[in-house]
Design an enzyme around this catalytic site. Structure first.
Site, mmCIF file in Angstrom:
data_model
loop_
_atom_site.group_PDB
_atom_site.id
_atom_site.type_symbol
_atom_site.label_atom_id
_atom_site.label_comp_id
_atom_site.label_asym_id
_atom_site.label_seq_id
_atom_site.Cartn_x
_atom_site.Cartn_y
_atom_site.Cartn_z
ATOM 1 N N TYR A 47 29.798 -4.933 8.063
ATOM 2 C CA TYR A 47 30.368 -5.706 9.325
ATOM 3 C C TYR A 47 31.225 -4.594 10.052
ATOM 4 O O TYR A 47 31.719 -4.717 11.227
ATOM 5 C CB TYR A 47 31.365 -6.836 8.856
ATOM 6 C CG TYR A 47 30.530 -8.076 8.418
ATOM 7 C CD1 TYR A 47 29.273 -8.238 8.525
ATOM 8 C CD2 TYR A 47 31.169 -9.151 8.369
ATOM 9 C CE1 TYR A 47 28.215 -9.010 8.183
ATOM 10 C CE2 TYR A 47 30.219 -10.312 7.627
ATOM 11 C CZ TYR A 47 28.907 -10.152 7.613
ATOM 12 O OH TYR A 47 28.188 -11.213 7.254
ATOM 13 N N LEU A 184 26.806 -23.346 12.640
ATOM 14 C CA LEU A 184 26.822 -23.726 14.143
ATOM 15 C C LEU A 184 25.722 -23.239 14.708
ATOM 16 O O LEU A 184 25.398 -23.540 15.807
ATOM 17 C CB LEU A 184 27.902 -23.157 14.910
ATOM 18 C CG LEU A 184 29.324 -23.677 14.258
ATOM 19 C CD1 LEU A 184 30.445 -22.908 15.209
ATOM 20 C CD2 LEU A 184 29.418 -25.294 14.305
ATOM 21 N N ILE A 256 31.278 -21.216 6.929
ATOM 22 C CA ILE A 256 32.099 -20.046 7.456
ATOM 23 C C ILE A 256 31.947 -19.990 8.858
ATOM 24 O O ILE A 256 31.420 -18.837 9.275
ATOM 25 C CB ILE A 256 32.123 -18.838 6.405
ATOM 26 C CG1 ILE A 256 30.578 -18.694 6.259
ATOM 27 C CG2 ILE A 256 32.694 -19.039 5.094
ATOM 28 C CD1 ILE A 256 30.193 -17.343 5.543
ATOM 29 N N SER A 259 34.502 -17.660 14.906
ATOM 30 C CA SER A 259 35.062 -17.714 16.463
ATOM 31 C C SER A 259 35.970 -16.552 16.709
ATOM 32 O O SER A 259 36.772 -16.177 16.099
ATOM 33 C CB SER A 259 35.700 -18.905 16.507
ATOM 34 O OG SER A 259 35.918 -19.156 17.981
HETATM 35 N N1 LIG Z 1 25.247 -13.018 4.624
HETATM 36 C C1 LIG Z 1 24.650 -12.918 5.617
HETATM 37 O O1 LIG Z 1 23.574 -12.249 5.690
HETATM 38 C C2 LIG Z 1 25.247 -13.546 6.780
HETATM 39 C C3 LIG Z 1 24.420 -13.410 7.908
HETATM 40 C C4 LIG Z 1 25.021 -14.150 9.216
HETATM 41 C C5 LIG Z 1 26.373 -14.535 9.321
HETATM 42 N N2 LIG Z 1 27.092 -14.454 7.895
HETATM 43 C C6 LIG Z 1 28.395 -14.963 8.101
HETATM 44 O O2 LIG Z 1 28.680 -16.230 8.548
HETATM 45 C C7 LIG Z 1 29.506 -16.085 9.732
HETATM 46 C C8 LIG Z 1 29.249 -17.226 10.684
HETATM 47 O O3 LIG Z 1 27.791 -17.159 11.273
HETATM 48 P P1 LIG Z 1 27.413 -16.711 12.750
HETATM 49 O O4 LIG Z 1 28.798 -15.634 13.019
HETATM 50 O O5 LIG Z 1 26.149 -16.061 12.663
HETATM 51 O O6 LIG Z 1 27.341 -17.882 13.555
HETATM 52 P P2 LIG Z 1 28.206 -19.336 13.430
HETATM 53 O O7 LIG Z 1 29.274 -19.353 13.073
HETATM 54 O O8 LIG Z 1 26.926 -20.449 13.465
HETATM 55 O O9 LIG Z 1 28.580 -19.372 15.330
HETATM 56 C C9 LIG Z 1 29.143 -18.487 15.903
HETATM 57 C C10 LIG Z 1 29.206 -18.677 17.401
HETATM 58 O O10 LIG Z 1 29.620 -19.975 17.693
HETATM 59 C C11 LIG Z 1 30.647 -19.950 18.491
HETATM 60 N N3 LIG Z 1 31.591 -21.088 18.355
HETATM 61 C C12 LIG Z 1 32.436 -21.078 16.991
HETATM 62 N N4 LIG Z 1 33.133 -21.946 16.956
HETATM 63 C C13 LIG Z 1 32.904 -22.825 18.392
HETATM 64 C C14 LIG Z 1 33.197 -24.211 18.885
HETATM 65 N N5 LIG Z 1 34.365 -24.750 17.916
HETATM 66 N N6 LIG Z 1 32.888 -24.524 20.050
HETATM 67 C C15 LIG Z 1 31.957 -23.640 20.700
HETATM 68 N N7 LIG Z 1 31.530 -22.448 20.161
HETATM 69 C C16 LIG Z 1 31.810 -22.144 18.990
HETATM 70 C C17 LIG Z 1 31.208 -18.824 18.676
HETATM 71 O O11 LIG Z 1 31.788 -18.271 19.933
HETATM 72 P P3 LIG Z 1 33.256 -17.912 20.250
HETATM 73 O O12 LIG Z 1 33.422 -16.746 19.492
HETATM 74 O O13 LIG Z 1 33.361 -17.755 21.740
HETATM 75 O O14 LIG Z 1 34.041 -19.108 19.564
HETATM 76 C C18 LIG Z 1 30.119 -17.804 18.214
HETATM 77 O O15 LIG Z 1 29.222 -17.357 19.416
HETATM 78 C C19 LIG Z 1 29.497 -14.614 10.134
HETATM 79 O O16 LIG Z 1 30.426 -14.344 10.973
HETATM 80 C C20 LIG Z 1 29.472 -13.900 8.906
HETATM 81 O O17 LIG Z 1 30.589 -14.055 8.202
HETATM 82 C C21 LIG Z 1 26.382 -13.907 6.951
#
Ligand SMILES: NC(=O)c1ccc[n+]([C@@H]2O[C@H](COP(=O)([O-])OP(=O)(O)OC[C@H]3O[C@@H](n4cnc5c(N)ncnc54)[C@H](OP(=O)(O)O)[C@@H]3O)[C@@H](O)[C@H]2O)c1
Length: 304
Positions: A47, A184, A256, A259
């Site tokens: 990251y 999400l 996890i 945002s």
């Molecule tokens: N192990 C792996 O290979 C792997 C892969 C992917 C992800 N991850 C981990 O999982 C974490 C989360 O997954 P992700 O980042 O892919 O996606 P996510 O958490 O499913 O979605 C993030 C998106 O949702 C929006 N959001 C968050 N809370 C919100 C709310 N209350 N209302 C409206 N929109 C909201 C955020 O925008 P805003 O910023 O505008 O709020 C962002 O665009 C990552 O950050 C990472 O730490 C791990």
């Protein structure tokens, strides 16, 4: 806050994801999450933000011991010497003597899994990580890991539109945590409908022919978001909060969400003043439609 008890250790069921959070945005997000009582932070060497995460954890009034800190070793660094070097680099950037959980970020078939696991076990024995685990491991690879040693966690994509039933069975049987990433669905739980392009992608990915048409139609109609919105209206919450609550309420599951927005972070942490009934939990389970958001070219065969 709900805690999951895994192998006798308590893990906050809600954490902060930090993928794509960089610089001051990342620092502020981690400080804010800790202030909100979200004492579980997820990062990875890939990251490029471990320094900001480490500085935020260091500067926060929260004791280091009260924070559950996870990082991950990238899939090109899985040979034992590379694992050690990567972990040392992560600890340096994170400004800590240990992480709580060190994960294999993605499997890599060109390195014997046992060699990587042994390197992780050495780091655990040296006190550099409290627990070891894996990420993006399908059931067959989890079984292969379990044949060698116990794991504390498998971090995988999990949200209302993607079932992880076989991995959840394994997690409960072998007492490891299933950490739901992209909880999400990268924002899809908030969308009223999904694009035909996504529907077609899901159609291509589905292995069970009988389900294909239904899955594609569900994607096109966006029926899942309607259900989440209805529950959100009922509880005075948002669809995002319903999705997070559904995850953290499940046994052996942590979530996890990421945002960059303080209001969203506060909302995501505000899911502990209500609970979903068994029927409502099942209703959300019924929305699963193989809508996988994270599927890079080096991903394993998911159904294996
Ligand atoms: N192990 C792996 O290979 C792997 C892969 C992917 C992800 N991850 C981990 O999982 C974490 C989360 O997954 P992700 O980042 O892919 O996606 P996510 O958490 O499913 O979605 C993030 C998106 O949702 C929006 N959001 C968050 N809370 C919100 C709310 N209350 N209302 C409206 N929109 C909201 C955020 O925008 P805003 O910023 O505008 O709020 C962002 O665009 C990552 O950050 C990472 O730490 C791990």
């Amino acid at each position: 806050m709900i805690h999951e008890t895994i192998q006798g250790d308590d893990v906050p069921a809600l954490g902060l994801g930090t993928w794509q959070l960089k610089g001051a945005t990342c620092y502020d997000a981690v400080r804010h999450a800790l202030d909100l009582g979200v004492h579980h932070i997820d990062t990875a060497e890939m990251y490029g933000n471990e320094a900001e995460v480490g500085r935020a954890v260091h500067d926060a009034p929260t004791d280091r011991d009260a924070v559950f800190l996870t990082t991950k070793v990238w899939h090109t660094n899985l040979r034992p010497d590379d694992v050690r070097a990567a972990a040392e680099g992560s600890l340096r950037k994170l400004r800590t003597d240990y992480v709580d959980l060190l994960l294999i970020h993605w499997p890599n078939a060109s390195v014997p899994l046992e060699h990587t696991l042994d390197a992780l076990l050495d780091l655990k024995a040296a006190g550099k990580t409290r627990h070891i685990g894996v990420s993006n491991f399908p059931p067959s690879l989890v079984r292969q890991a379990l044949d060698h040693t116990s794991i504390f966690c498998n971090q995988v994509e999990y949200h209302p539109f993607l079932s992880q039933a076989p991995l959840l069975d394994l997690a409960r049987t072998h007492d490891f945590l299933l950490t739901a990433y992209s909880p999400l669905a990268k924002g899809s739980v908030m969308n009223r409908s999904l694009s035909p392009r996504r529907a077609l992608k899901a159609l291509k990915q589905d292995s069970a022919p009988a389900d294909r048409l239904a899955n594609a139609l569900k994607n096109l109609l966006g029926t899942g978001t309607g259900t989440l919105q209805a529950l959100a209206d009922q509880y005075g919450k948002s669809p995002a909060q319903i999705a997070i609550r559904w995850l953290v309420q499940q046994d052996h599951v942590a979530a996890i969400p990421r945002s960059s927005d303080p209001d969203h972070r506060a909302a995501n942490a505000d899911v502990f003043d209500f609970s979903l009934s068994d029927e409502e939990m099942q209703l959300i389970h019924g929305l699963a439609r193989s809508d996988r958001k994270v599927d890079p070219h080096f991903a394993p065969h998911w159904e294996a």
